[in-house]
Design a protein around this motif. Structure first.
Motif, PDB file in Angstrom:
ATOM      1  N   GLU A 204       0.827  -1.206   0.000  1.00  0.00           N
ATOM      2  CA  GLU A 204       0.000   0.000   0.000  1.00  0.00           C
ATOM      3  C   GLU A 204       0.862   1.257   0.000  1.00  0.00           C
ATOM      4  N   LYS A 205       0.411   2.279  -0.703  1.00  0.00           N
ATOM      5  CA  LYS A 205       1.054   3.581  -0.724  1.00  0.00           C
ATOM      6  C   LYS A 205      -0.009   4.660  -0.589  1.00  0.00           C
ATOM      7  N   THR A 206       0.271   5.677   0.208  1.00  0.00           N
ATOM      8  CA  THR A 206      -0.657   6.792   0.381  1.00  0.00           C
ATOM      9  C   THR A 206      -0.398   7.843  -0.691  1.00  0.00           C
ATOM     10  N   ILE A 207      -1.436   8.250  -1.372  1.00  0.00           N
ATOM     11  CA  ILE A 207      -1.326   9.216  -2.461  1.00  0.00           C
ATOM     12  C   ILE A 207      -1.137  10.624  -1.887  1.00  0.00           C
ATOM     13  N   SER A 208      -0.121  11.316  -2.361  1.00  0.00           N
ATOM     14  CA  SER A 208       0.177  12.657  -1.853  1.00  0.00           C
ATOM     15  C   SER A 208      -0.329  13.762  -2.767  1.00  0.00           C
ATOM     16  N   ALA A 209      -0.631  13.430  -4.025  1.00  0.00           N
ATOM     17  CA  ALA A 209      -1.112  14.448  -4.959  1.00  0.00           C
ATOM     18  C   ALA A 209      -1.805  13.771  -6.131  1.00  0.00           C
TER      19      ALA A 209
END
Length: 305
Positions: A204-209
């Motif tokens: 999982e990766k958190t979207i920053s933009a």
């Protein structure tokens, strides 16, 4: 919630194995995202702080009004904090009605801190006394953020492992398994991208933009391979409303097919989870907030940790 799992599960339950029949994966995704919207509205109507987010606003010299943060659902505000230069909270700003702005401006013009109170005018947020100098991150605005739509897609050909961006496919492209890219700036910001196929399934990766003009998501370096599939998770609790979302889609599909027995069965599940009147899971779990208190009286039992 994982859109790929929701769609696969529903197809098995309804014995609809084909993704290219009368109801495509995109059709089902639209129904499921509609169910997500209805659930989110019910949650916010009970307690708008359950799906709360915050946004910083910079003061500009001699500027009283600022754009309402686009992230806030229907421009709703829970509260506003005036911040010191070091980011600590100076005070909580009191709301005033628009018609009182000039009286407050005149009577409080000698105060050392601008923005003691705030008012709302359409999609504008006004601060009084008017700031006379620029200040970065002057106020923090809190309010409900509507959960973004769920998406299921594949990484494009030419994807390089370790990349920090991906261009979402258009709705009609083969790489878009279900859903469609949104046209609003940073619509997917703070959402979680989860890999659902490939050697790093579950990563999982958190979207920053998110840049809608190019459909580009930005996130920390992702180890994956071209054609690996991913989902964008909505911010509703992952397992809590799973059956309700599937039931709504099943109800609409059964109605379109004229299968009244299946429609009634799905409707019963949907209404037990998202009731049109008091009672059912949502009313049991999301307690109305007492607005004369600064915090929750009874937080949701599945509480968004």
């Amino acid at each position: 919630m994982n859109l790929s799992e929701l769609i696969v599960d529903l197809r098995v339950e309804l014995n609809m194995p084909s993704a290219t029949g009368r109801f495509s994966n995109n059709n089902i995704a639209q129904l499921m995202n509609r169910a997500k919207d209805l659930i989110a509205r019910r949650i916010i109507s009970h307690d708008q702080r359950y799906l709360e987010t915050s946004k910083l606003i910079d003061f500009v010299a001699d500027t009283r009004e600022y754009d309402m943060p686009a992230e806030l659902y229907q421009g709703r505000i829970s509260y506003v904090e005036r911040l010191n230069a070091d980011g600590t909270v100076l005070r909580r700003c009191d709301p005033i009605v628009f018609q009182e702005r000039e009286r407050w401006e005149t009577s409080n013009s000698g105060l050392p801190q601008a923005g003691q109170v705030y008012y709302i005018r359409d999609r504008k947020l006004g601060f009084v006394p008017t700031p006379t100098s620029a200040l970065t991150s002057a106020v923090r605005v809190y309010g409900p953020q509507f959960p973004p739509d769920m998406v299921w897609a594949a990484l494009p050909s030419g994807w390089t492992t370790g990349a920090t961006t991906v261009v979402m496919p258009v709705a009609t492209h083969a790489d878009m398994k279900a859903g469609r890219p949104d046209s609003r700036l940073d619509y997917y910001k703070n959402c979680v991208l989860r890999m659902v196929t490939g050697t790093n399934t579950g990563s999982e990766k958190t979207i920053s933009a998110y840049a809608p003009s190019t459909r580009t998501l930005t996130f920390p370096a992702l180890t994956a391979t071209a054609a690996d599939e991913y989902v964008l998770l909505t911010t509703l609790p992952e397992d809590k409303y799973r059956e309700a979302i599937k039931a709504y889609a099943a109800m609409k599909i059964a109605y379109a097919q004229g299968d009244w027995a299946a429609f009634k069965a799905a409707q019963s599940i949907w209404q037990s989870e998202v009731p049109p009147v008091a009672g059912g899971d949502l009313d049991d779990d999301i307690k109305p907030r007492h607005f004369d208190q600064p915090e929750y009286i009874l937080p949701p039992v599945d509480g968004m940790e």
